[in-house]
Structures are given as structure tokens and as C-alpha cells.
Design a protein around this motif. Structure first.
Motif, mmCIF file in Angstrom:
data_model
loop_
_atom_site.group_PDB
_atom_site.id
_atom_site.type_symbol
_atom_site.label_atom_id
_atom_site.label_comp_id
_atom_site.label_asym_id
_atom_site.label_seq_id
_atom_site.Cartn_x
_atom_site.Cartn_y
_atom_site.Cartn_z
ATOM 1 N N LYS A 335 0.818 -1.219 0.000
ATOM 2 C CA LYS A 335 0.000 0.000 0.000
ATOM 3 C C LYS A 335 0.848 1.264 0.000
ATOM 4 O O LYS A 335 0.447 2.297 -0.564
ATOM 5 C CB LYS A 335 -0.937 0.003 1.212
ATOM 6 C CG LYS A 335 -1.960 1.129 1.198
ATOM 7 C CD LYS A 335 -2.926 1.012 2.363
ATOM 8 C CE LYS A 335 -4.025 2.068 2.249
ATOM 9 N NZ LYS A 335 -3.472 3.439 2.335
ATOM 10 N N ASN A 336 2.025 1.200 0.608
ATOM 11 C CA ASN A 336 2.900 2.376 0.617
ATOM 12 C C ASN A 336 3.378 2.737 -0.792
ATOM 13 O O ASN A 336 3.651 3.900 -1.068
ATOM 14 C CB ASN A 336 4.110 2.123 1.517
ATOM 15 C CG ASN A 336 3.715 1.879 2.963
ATOM 16 O OD1 ASN A 336 2.745 2.462 3.451
ATOM 17 N ND2 ASN A 336 4.456 1.013 3.646
ATOM 18 N N SER A 338 1.488 1.873 -3.686
ATOM 19 C CA SER A 338 0.315 2.319 -4.446
ATOM 20 C C SER A 338 -0.108 3.724 -4.049
ATOM 21 O O SER A 338 -0.626 4.486 -4.880
ATOM 22 C CB SER A 338 -0.850 1.337 -4.270
ATOM 23 O OG SER A 338 -1.208 1.187 -2.916
ATOM 24 N N ASP A 339 0.152 4.104 -2.806
ATOM 25 C CA ASP A 339 -0.175 5.464 -2.370
ATOM 26 C C ASP A 339 0.697 6.510 -3.069
ATOM 27 O O ASP A 339 0.345 7.692 -3.095
ATOM 28 C CB ASP A 339 -0.015 5.592 -0.856
ATOM 29 C CG ASP A 339 -1.130 4.907 -0.075
ATOM 30 O OD1 ASP A 339 -2.141 4.530 -0.694
ATOM 31 O OD2 ASP A 339 -0.976 4.742 1.155
ATOM 32 N N GLN A 340 1.854 6.084 -3.605
ATOM 33 C CA GLN A 340 2.751 7.016 -4.298
ATOM 34 C C GLN A 340 2.364 7.231 -5.758
ATOM 35 O O GLN A 340 2.874 8.154 -6.398
ATOM 36 C CB GLN A 340 4.180 6.475 -4.285
ATOM 37 C CG GLN A 340 4.828 6.350 -2.928
ATOM 38 C CD GLN A 340 6.215 5.753 -3.040
ATOM 39 O OE1 GLN A 340 6.978 6.075 -3.953
ATOM 40 N NE2 GLN A 340 6.557 4.868 -2.123
ATOM 41 N N THR A 354 -8.904 -0.510 -3.095
ATOM 42 C CA THR A 354 -8.844 -0.777 -1.649
ATOM 43 C C THR A 354 -8.082 -2.060 -1.333
ATOM 44 O O THR A 354 -7.284 -2.096 -0.396
ATOM 45 C CB THR A 354 -10.265 -0.873 -1.050
ATOM 46 O OG1 THR A 354 -11.014 -1.888 -1.749
ATOM 47 C CG2 THR A 354 -10.978 0.463 -1.151
ATOM 48 N N GLY A 356 -5.877 -3.645 -3.410
ATOM 49 C CA GLY A 356 -4.531 -3.607 -3.965
ATOM 50 C C GLY A 356 -4.182 -4.777 -4.857
ATOM 51 O O GLY A 356 -3.043 -4.878 -5.330
ATOM 52 N N SER A 478 3.386 -2.555 4.679
ATOM 53 C CA SER A 478 2.249 -1.658 4.896
ATOM 54 C C SER A 478 1.256 -2.252 5.892
ATOM 55 O O SER A 478 1.321 -3.429 6.256
ATOM 56 C CB SER A 478 1.541 -1.365 3.574
ATOM 57 O OG SER A 478 0.600 -2.373 3.270
#
Length: 512
Positions: A335-336, A338-340, A354, A356, A478
Motif C-alpha cells: 500500500k505504501n 500504491s499510495d505514491q 482498496t 490492492g 504496509s
């Protein structure tokens, strides 16, 4: 091609029956392989033995259950890829009642008595065993065959050289760890060649010696294949381009940036039109499920005859295929990471917003079509397990060339190469913005951008552990990860390097 691949293991097993009065070498450890005399005798008994060896070696990269009697995470190269990505933390998995791949997710697969560890060892040496068997019947593995040898034999000789090198590359990465001046003298794994009496154990070669063998094999593979004048029937076989990409991978591990750039740039110069990047308009609909996708350099056609069913990449990664991802053991992007992903990047839509999971990167065509047609939108509807698998594609080559150029100080070329990829990964109307931002990057920010692109573009394709080491990138697990959530794993964590399996250590007195 489809027929020969399907029959390859049958022919290889026929060879086993010819070469052993007891246990066949496909079931043996590297310290218990057949003698050269046995293999030569087998060669006299079948005129198709050369083709059988080649197809057997190819099959060793995708056939299920080569190392265990029933482990559902035993399906060769793609299982290794999943393990490497889980170990790095770029791939995360939820906790589940199913044990498959929990060991690499927990960072315990390094231990000498663990099955994922043993699988890499056993299957890699099975590949090497078959390759050396071929070389014994073909006159040896030291010298590239000359014009006096039939073109088909020279072509096959080169293919097998490249495949053996890829097996040793797996061993070097899993059992050797990061390559450096401090680690290159580390005893790693035994190197078996055709002239060795493989029924006798060998001691470990250093990590440097293993890579020397890999590089030599790949250079000779390229020379033999090009000198043969032959072309592969289709992309399931190996050719000089496959060998060059493998060589570029090895050079990147070694930190030989000039050599890596030269090799990758030659592939781009000569083959960009043959293997065009998946275009932006098809990026979310391709699914990575067809071995004939133009970008794919080396890929396998999965059929009813060779599918591993649940025991497959698709059975573990695709939510639209009936398998472990469908029932809860989901493999998702960290998730860290995909958040970028910025709004301009199409690849953000590869992953469920949600969960991923890679629902628009890796998906069964029939499974997703049925899901889209269903009012209830059910997952897991494909129970045929016929989606194909890819081992190499052109995007990796652009990333290698771009990174190598940056590391040797040529940021301008690096940016040009990276932008060639990003042009096909950017939303409509946003490329000028991306181009301007990329061209303005400092050297350090360019390397950070390259790291980001490696982690997103190649997610799920087995390169993340090597990338983690090369960039010395510590990875935070994450909050979505079911294993070691919130923990930061250092790039040189000793749990990322496998021990020699207990079975081999117990039976080979030369192992240190």
C-alpha cells in the motif's frame, strides 16, 4: 512447438529410464546426478534425445510439482518470482488459513529445512542436470560449436546454455544475496558442468565464480544462436534476445553499468519494433494473459496439457481465477507503493483501489469477462487455469538501460529511455506534464524515480528483490500486509538470503 513442449517431460522421463537402474536423475539431488557415460548411452537409444533435452529444460521453468509431492506453491519460476516479491515486501499477502507462500511472507523461507528454500534448489539443479545431459550428448559445454555442427544443434546448444545460466542466476540471487566486493568471495553454491562426474558431490563456488559462469554461458549462448542462423519457432523457446536480457540482468546484479547498458541498448535498438511496449490504450485491458502479447520476449502458452491448475501463478495471484487469491490469500501491491502512484500514471488502475490486488494487470480474460457480465460481479469464475505466463518483456529492458545509463553518469540518455516507457504509461493529455517533470529531475531524484518505476511496472514479475538490493532500499511493510505489518525490512537483511537446504548439506560433505 505446442506439441513438443507438451511431450517434453515424457521424453525426459524416457531418458531417465534409460540412464538409471534406480532412482532417476530428475528425482535426485545435485550430488547424485548421472554419469557422462550413462547419458551418452541414452543418447544412442533415441534420435530425438536432443529435442527432448531442450524441451525438458524449458519445461523445468514452468512445470508444477517438480520438487514436492503436493505443495501448491511448487510451480517453478513463477513461484520463485512470487517468493522474491513477497520477501522484498513489494508484494503483500493477507493472513489466511492456507500455508502456501506464508514462509517467504514471514521471512522464514531462508531456513535450510523449509520447502520454499528446497524448491529453488531442487528445481534449479534439475534444470542444470538436464542442461548438462544435453551437453554430454552434444560434445561438451566448453566451446561454442563451429560450422561443422548442424545449425539446429548449434541453436539448441545456445538455448540450453542460456537456460542453464538462468538457473544459476536463480541460485546466485537466492543463496548468494547482494553482490559486492565484500560478498563476492562468499561460498555460495556448487557449479556443475558437463565434464564433471555429477554423481560425485562438489564444493561451493564463490558468488563471483557463479556469476562468472552465468556471464560466460550467456555470452556463448548468444554466439551459438546467432552463428546457427536459426530462428525459434515461437517465443516459448529461447533466442539471442532472451539471452541478452538475462545477461543484462546479471550485469545489473554485478554493478557493471556500462556492460548492462550496452547489452540492453542493443536489444532496444535491434528489437524495439519486434517487441513494442504495450500501448497506453491497451494497458488496462491486456491482462498479461496471452503469451503472444507483442511486448513479451519470452513467455509460455499454457494449455490443458501443461496447466498446473491451482498450482500456478494465476491460481495464486488472479482474483478472477478460481484459486487462493479468490478465497482470501490475496497478493497485493504494498500500500505504501500504491499510495505514491500519481494521478497521471495509468498503472495506478492496475490495482484494486482498496484491496490492492492486480485486477487490471494480471487477470484471466474469460474470468474477468464473466465477472463484468455478472450482476453480482463474482470473483473466481475461471476454472480452466489456461492463462499464459510471461518471463521477460521489453519494459524491463528499458528500465535496465535507463538505470544503467543513470548509474554511469548519463542522465540525459536515462531520461530519454525512461520517457519512452512512460509515454505508454501516462493518461491522455498528461504526457507533456510528465515529460517536463522528468527532464527537470536531478540525478538523485532520477534514481528515486527509476526505483519507483521498477516497483510499479515490474510488480509481480520477480524482480523486486534484486531491485531492493541494487538500490539499497529498505522496505516498510504496509498496514495491509498480514505478515510483519509496519516493520521495515533492510535491503541486506540476512533473512533475504537462503541457507543451503538441509538435505544437500547432510549428503554433500563438501558443503561448508
Amino acid at each position: 512447438m505446442r506439441t513438443s513442449i507438451r511431450k517434453s517431460l515424457c521424453l525426459a522421463l524416457t531418458l531417465v529410464a534409460l540412464t538409471s537402474c534406480g532412482k532417476g536423475f530428475l528425482d535426485e539431488q545435485p550430488s547424485q546426478l548421472p554419469s557422462g557415460d550413462q547419458l551418452k548411452e541414452a543418447g544412442k537409444k533415441s534420435e530425438d534425445i536432443s529435442l527432448g533435452f531442450v524441451n525438458g529444460v524449458v519445461s523445468s521453468f514452468f512445470k508444477a510439482l517438480q520438487s514436492t509431492g503436493g505443495s501448491h506453491d511448487d510451480f517453478a519460476q513463477k513461484a520463485f518470482d512470487i517468493s522474491a516479491d513477497l520477501m522484498s515486501g513489494d508484494m503483500e499477502m493477507r493472513q489466511s488459513n492456507y500455508k502456501w507462500f506464508q514462509l517467504p511472507a514471514r521471512l522464514t523461507s531462508w531456513q535450510k529445512d523449509e520447502i520454499n528454500n528446497y524448491s529453488v534448489w531442487r528445481i534449479s539443479y534439475r534444470t542444470i542436470s538436464l542442461a548438462n545431459g544435453f551437453f554430454v550428448t552434444a560434445g561438451g559445454d566448453e566451446t561454442v560449436p563451429g560450422n561443422s555442427v548442424a545449425p539446429e544443434t548449434r541453436f539448441n546448444w545456445g538455448q540450453v546454455k542460456a537456460l542453464r545460466a538462468l538457473a544459476y542466476l536463480n541460485l546466485a540471487r537466492f543463496y548468494g544475496g547482494p553482490y559486492s566486493d565484500a560478498t563476492k568471495s562468499k561460498p555460495t553454491v556448487p557449479v556443475y558442468k558437463a565434464a564433471d562426474d555429477a554423481s560425485k558431490p562438489k564444493g561451493q563456488s564463490t558468488l563471483e565464480q557463479v556469476y562468472e559462469q552465468i556471464v560466460q554461458d550467456l555470452k556463448q549462448a548468444i554466439e551459438a544462436i546467432e552463428g546457427s542462423g536459426k530462428s525459434r519457432p515461437d517465443r516459448q523457446y529461447v533466442d539471442e534476445t532472451v539471452a541478452r536480457v538475462a545477461l543484462a540482468r546479471a550485469y545489473m546484479d554485478l554493478g557493471k553499468w556500462d556492460e548492462a547498458y550496452d547489452v540492453a541498448n542493443k536489444v532496444i535498438t535491434d528489437q524495439a519494433a519486434t517487441y513494442p511496449l504495450i500501448p497506453a490504450k491497451e494497458l488496462l485491458t491486456n491482462g498479461f494473459n496471452d503469451y503472444q502479447t507483442p511486448e513479451f520476449i519470452w513467455a509460455i502458452d499454457i494449455t490443458k496439457d501443461n496447466t498446473g491448475a491451482l498450482l500456478s501463478f494465476w491460481g495464486h495471484v488472479d482474483v478472477f481465477t478460481y484459486g487462493y487469491a479468490f478465497v482470501g490469500a490475496r497478493k497485493a501491491i504494498n500500500k505504501n507503493i500504491s499510495d505514491q502512484i500519481p494521478a497521471t500514471d495509468l498503472r495506478g488502475d492496475w490495482f484494486h483501489p482498496t484491496m490492492g490486488v492486480p485486477w487490471c494487470k494480471f487477470f484471466s480474460a474469460s474470468g474477468k469477462a464473466a465477472w463484468e457480465a455478472s450482476g453480482r460481479q463474482r470473483y473466481g469464475v475461471d476454472r480452466t487455469w489456461l492463462s499464459d505466463i510471461v518471463f521477460m518483456r521489453m519494459s524491463e529492458v528499458y528500465l535496465i538501460a535507463s538505470e544503467a545509463a543513470a548509474r554511469k553518469g548519463d542522465d540525459a540518455t536515462s531520461k530519454t529511455l525512461l520517457l519512452t516507457l512512460l509515454k505508454q504509461r501516462t493518461r491522455d493529455g498528461k504526457y507533456t506534464e510528465v515529460e517536463t517533470a522528468t527532464n527537470a529531475l536531478s540525478h538523485d531524484d532520477l534514481l528515486k524515480t527509476l526505483l519507483y518505476n521498477w516497483r510499479v511496472e515490474m510488480w509481480g514479475e520477480g524482480q523486486s528483490l534484486a531491485v531492493m538490493r541494487r538500490f539499497k532500499n529498505n522496505v516498510e511493510r504496509s498496514v495491509r500486509n498480514g505478515f510483519l505489518s509496519g516493520t521495515t525490512i533492510k535491503w541486506d537483511d540476512p533473512r533475504l538470503v537462503y541457507e543451503i537446504p538441509q538435505h544437500e548439506a547432510s549428503n554433500n560433505q563438501l558443503i561448508r
